[in-house]
Design a protein around this motif. Structure first.
Motif, PDB file in Angstrom:
ATOM      1  N   GLU A 134      39.885  23.851 -16.409  1.00  0.00           N
ATOM      2  CA  GLU A 134      41.523  23.516 -16.131  1.00  0.00           C
ATOM      3  C   GLU A 134      42.176  24.860 -16.608  1.00  0.00           C
ATOM      4  O   GLU A 134      41.907  25.809 -17.366  1.00  0.00           O
ATOM      5  N   GLY A 135      43.257  25.097 -15.835  1.00  0.00           N
ATOM      6  CA  GLY A 135      44.247  26.576 -16.044  1.00  0.00           C
ATOM      7  C   GLY A 135      45.623  26.064 -16.467  1.00  0.00           C
ATOM      8  O   GLY A 135      45.816  25.125 -17.112  1.00  0.00           O
TER       9      GLY A 135
ATOM     10  N   GLY B 292      46.173  34.718 -10.243  1.00  0.00           N
ATOM     11  CA  GLY B 292      45.143  35.333  -9.840  1.00  0.00           C
ATOM     12  C   GLY B 292      43.953  34.672 -10.734  1.00  0.00           C
ATOM     13  O   GLY B 292      44.074  34.572 -11.858  1.00  0.00           O
ATOM     14  N   LEU B 293      43.044  33.974  -9.954  1.00  0.00           N
ATOM     15  CA  LEU B 293      41.911  32.915 -10.494  1.00  0.00           C
ATOM     16  C   LEU B 293      40.843  34.091 -10.123  1.00  0.00           C
ATOM     17  O   LEU B 293      40.275  33.977  -8.760  1.00  0.00           O
TER      18      LEU B 293
ATOM     19  N   LEU C 258      32.691  22.517  -4.616  1.00  0.00           N
ATOM     20  CA  LEU C 258      34.143  22.479  -4.744  1.00  0.00           C
ATOM     21  C   LEU C 258      34.613  21.186  -4.195  1.00  0.00           C
ATOM     22  O   LEU C 258      34.963  21.135  -2.840  1.00  0.00           O
ATOM     23  N   PRO C 259      34.989  20.292  -5.021  1.00  0.00           N
ATOM     24  CA  PRO C 259      35.551  18.878  -4.513  1.00  0.00           C
ATOM     25  C   PRO C 259      36.787  18.952  -4.025  1.00  0.00           C
ATOM     26  O   PRO C 259      37.447  19.939  -4.308  1.00  0.00           O
ATOM     27  N   ALA C 260      37.455  17.791  -3.716  1.00  0.00           N
ATOM     28  CA  ALA C 260      38.522  17.690  -3.079  1.00  0.00           C
ATOM     29  C   ALA C 260      39.638  18.080  -3.943  1.00  0.00           C
ATOM     30  O   ALA C 260      39.514  17.466  -5.034  1.00  0.00           O
TER      31      ALA C 260
ATOM     32  N   ARG D 222      44.149  19.912  -8.976  1.00  0.00           N
ATOM     33  CA  ARG D 222      44.186  19.114 -10.324  1.00  0.00           C
ATOM     34  C   ARG D 222      43.805  19.916 -11.517  1.00  0.00           C
ATOM     35  O   ARG D 222      44.128  19.333 -12.272  1.00  0.00           O
ATOM     36  N   ASN D 223      43.295  21.014 -11.289  1.00  0.00           N
ATOM     37  CA  ASN D 223      43.221  22.037 -12.491  1.00  0.00           C
ATOM     38  C   ASN D 223      44.371  22.991 -12.813  1.00  0.00           C
ATOM     39  O   ASN D 223      44.244  24.132 -13.497  1.00  0.00           O
TER      40      ASN D 223
END
Length: 267
Positions: free
Chosen positions: A41-42, A48-49, A59-61, A66-67
């Motif tokens: 979670e961010g 930038g990640l 990598l789910p939908a 979501r994060n």
């Protein structure tokens, strides 16, 4: 207020502004390398990640929305174990410009994966296990400018594979076991400026493959380059045209010679 007190106030204000700037920079960059198996979670402020060198497998939908990475413009996912990318994994990341998925275990991608990322300019898929489907484009992206496909398992390039990246300028296909290019494989990627075919088994190029000739083609180490002495390396558009004409003439000459030999044998 005397000059000394004014100077101290200005210094305090300056230090405060610097601290806020550093804090903002830290909030805009989020990097985690700690054997993660899921996207963490961010924060909504993350631009930038960097999740390189983790253990991500899929990598789910909508995983980034979501994060709370909706505003991310750069995502670094290299050196993971990603083998599955849901077609909607990057959906909703409207500012995404640069994505690095190199050094993973990808064998294919849904061609619609980046269709809605209208800001995407740079996509790195090097060091995977990708092959190209004769009936599907690799990606559909009207904004993509640079595509890195070095060191995959690409053997054939078909007409459809790059037909939906009209603004593609830089394409790296080097260090693949590539030997077959279809007759119109780059025809619809009319913005191409540079193609690297270095260290592949490409043995011929024809003008029908291109809508517009690229400015530079890297042929270092190809079978085509080995036909010449000294061996070809990076070929500019005018030289490329001469090369294709020469190859065409040589082909016709060899064909005529074979016909003449067959005729003599019959007589």
């Amino acid at each position: 207020m005397d000059v000394t007190r004014l100077a101290l106030v200005l210094m305090a204000v300056g230090c405060s502004a610097t601290q806020r700037s550093q804090t903002n920079n830290e909030e805009n960059t989020f990097a985690v390398q700690m054997s993660l198996e899921q996207v963490p979670e961010g924060r909504p402020s993350v631009g930038g990640l960097n999740l390189a060198y983790n253990r991500l497998k899929e990598l789910p939908a909508h995983v980034f929305v979501r994060n709370h990475y909706r505003r991310a413009h750069t995502i670094q996912l290299s050196h993971n174990r990603i083998s599955q990318v849901h077609p909607a994994a990057f959906r909703g990341i409207f500012h995404l410009r640069t994505l690095d998925l190199s050094y993973n275990n990808l064998t294919s991608l849904d061609s619609h994966t980046f269709k809605h990322n209208h800001a995407l300019r740079n996509l790195d898929l090097a060091y995977n296990n990708l092959v190209l489907d004769p009936e599907r484009p690799l990606v559909r992206s009207p904004s993509l400018e640079s595509l890195q496909l070095s060191r995959n398992r690409i053997i054939h390039v078909y007409d459809i594979n790059f037909a939906f990246v009209p603004n593609l300028q830089v394409l790296h296909l080097d260090h693949n076991p590539l030997y077959y290019l279809s007759s119109k494989c780059f025809k619809r990627a009319e913005g191409l400026q540079f193609i690297s075919l270095a260290e592949t088994s490409v043995h011929t190029l024809t003008s029908s493959m291109f809508g517009t000739l690229p400015r530079l083609v890297d042929l270092t180490g190809t079978l085509l380059a080995q036909k010449f002495e000294p061996r070809l390396r990076k070929v500019r558009s005018r030289q490329l045209l001469q090369l294709m004409n020469l190859e065409s003439q040589d082909f016709v000459t060899r064909e005529e010679e074979e016909e003449e030999e067959d005729g003599r044998e019959v007589v």
